[in-house]
Design a protein around this motif. Structure first.
Motif, PDB file in Angstrom:
ATOM      1  N   SER A   1      33.404   4.079  -1.562  1.00  0.00           N
ATOM      2  CA  SER A   1      33.201   4.702  -0.007  1.00  0.00           C
ATOM      3  C   SER A   1      32.001   5.419  -0.094  1.00  0.00           C
TER       4      SER A   1
ATOM      5  N   HIS B   1      28.592   4.743   2.106  1.00  0.00           N
ATOM      6  CA  HIS B   1      28.286   5.550   3.281  1.00  0.00           C
ATOM      7  C   HIS B   1      26.838   6.065   2.831  1.00  0.00           C
TER       8      HIS B   1
ATOM      9  N   LYS C   1      37.580  -3.494   8.952  1.00  0.00           N
ATOM     10  CA  LYS C   1      38.091  -2.163   9.454  1.00  0.00           C
ATOM     11  C   LYS C   1      37.311  -1.448   8.336  1.00  0.00           C
ATOM     12  N   GLN C   2      37.402  -1.460   7.017  1.00  0.00           N
ATOM     13  CA  GLN C   2      37.002  -0.499   6.162  1.00  0.00           C
ATOM     14  C   GLN C   2      35.414  -0.238   6.315  1.00  0.00           C
TER      15      GLN C   2
ATOM     16  N   CYS D   1      35.112   1.824   9.702  1.00  0.00           N
ATOM     17  CA  CYS D   1      35.602   3.289   9.311  1.00  0.00           C
ATOM     18  C   CYS D   1      34.729   4.107   8.651  1.00  0.00           C
ATOM     19  N   LEU D   2      34.155   3.619   7.647  1.00  0.00           N
ATOM     20  CA  LEU D   2      32.975   4.449   7.019  1.00  0.00           C
ATOM     21  C   LEU D   2      31.819   4.592   7.736  1.00  0.00           C
TER      22      LEU D   2
ATOM     23  N   ALA E   1      32.861   7.802   9.881  1.00  0.00           N
ATOM     24  CA  ALA E   1      33.205   8.731   8.998  1.00  0.00           C
ATOM     25  C   ALA E   1      31.880   9.689   8.818  1.00  0.00           C
TER      26      ALA E   1
ATOM     27  N   CYS F   1      39.168   7.434   4.918  1.00  0.00           N
ATOM     28  CA  CYS F   1      39.029   5.886   4.895  1.00  0.00           C
ATOM     29  C   CYS F   1      39.825   5.088   3.949  1.00  0.00           C
TER      30      CYS F   1
ATOM     31  N   THR G   1      37.387   0.588  -0.149  1.00  0.00           N
ATOM     32  CA  THR G   1      36.140  -0.094  -0.313  1.00  0.00           C
ATOM     33  C   THR G   1      35.730  -0.618  -1.334  1.00  0.00           C
TER      34      THR G   1
END
Ligand SMILES: [Zn+2]
Length: 237
Positions: free
Chosen positions: A128, A132, A188-189, A192-193, A196, A204, A208
């Motif tokens: 994740s 990111h 969705k993942q 979300c990231l 964030a 999240c 990931t």
């Protein structure tokens, strides 16, 4: 006497007889290369201490070209990174990206951002954080993916992704483009990231995967220097 500076070691190589060439991110200065004289001697106290992915407070003689390391004490060694091979691999990947691109951009991300990323990386959230980080770079280089809905019609119902179109696609548009298909959870993942901030990455969850991160490696590899050895290692773990 000048003031002590905080710095994070990104990379370390042997240099000349017994010196170490260290790439580090110095708070308020940026990424620079410095020589630590004698650090590769077996008797040097900095031999084992001055290692990548650790934060120090110390004195550096900052000069154009090669700077000179003087003294330092350890501030943070990020135990969650040391405890997991995946966490270590992702943290090393981030450090290498910053070090390898420092000639073009000595402050690709801020010092505080790097410190927060290292603090956030653990076995569960390593991918994740890695994703990111690459999302941030994509944004910075103007190639961020549109993840609010279909990039063509803005429909909230998305079923695919297109790197060429630069974002999600709805069922009606996915067939018209070379699209990457995944399940809804995958998208969705990603969303979300992308929403964030650094301190929300853990919220999240740990879903990931390497495909998420690989998407951004693919997006960025023509724009910045990607350390492919490190990326390959992440894929093999
Ligand atoms: Zn559409």
């Amino acid at each position: 006497m000048n003031k002590a500076q905080n710095f994070i070691v990104l990379d370390r190589r042997a240099y000349k007889e017994s010196d170490a060439l260290i790439t580090c991110y110095v708070e308020g200065v940026g990424i620079l290369n410095m020589i630590a004289r004698g650090a590769n001697k077996p008797t040097s106290k900095y031999g084992s201490l001055l290692q990548p992915l650790r934060m120090f407070e110390g004195f550096i003689n900052v000069r154009p070209g090669l700077s000179l390391f003087k003294t330092a004490k350890l501030k943070n060694r990020y135990p969650d990174i040391e405890a997991s091979i995946l966490a270590l691999a992702v943290a090393s990947f981030i450090a290498k990206v910053l070090a390898n691109n420092a000639m073009d951009d000595a402050q690709m991300i801020s010092y505080d951002t790097l410190a927060s990323y290292l603090q956030s990386i653990d076995d569960q959230h390593a991918l994740s954080v890695g994703t990111h980080f690459l999302m941030r770079l994509a944004q910075k280089h103007g190639v961020a993916l549109y993840l609010e809905g279909c990039v063509i019609c803005k429909s909230k119902q998305v079923s695919a992704l297109s790197l060429i179109k630069g974002g999600f696609l709805c069922p009606a548009h996915e067939t018209m483009q070379p699209a990457i298909l995944h399940d809804v959870e995958f998208f969705k993942q990603l969303r979300c990231l992308s929403k964030a901030d650094i301190h929300q990455i853990h919220q999240c969850g740990s879903q990931t995967n390497r495909t998420h991160m690989g998407l951004y490696v693919g997006l960025l590899e023509q724009i910045i220097a990607i350390p492919h050895k490190n990326w390959k290692f992440i894929q093999q773990i």
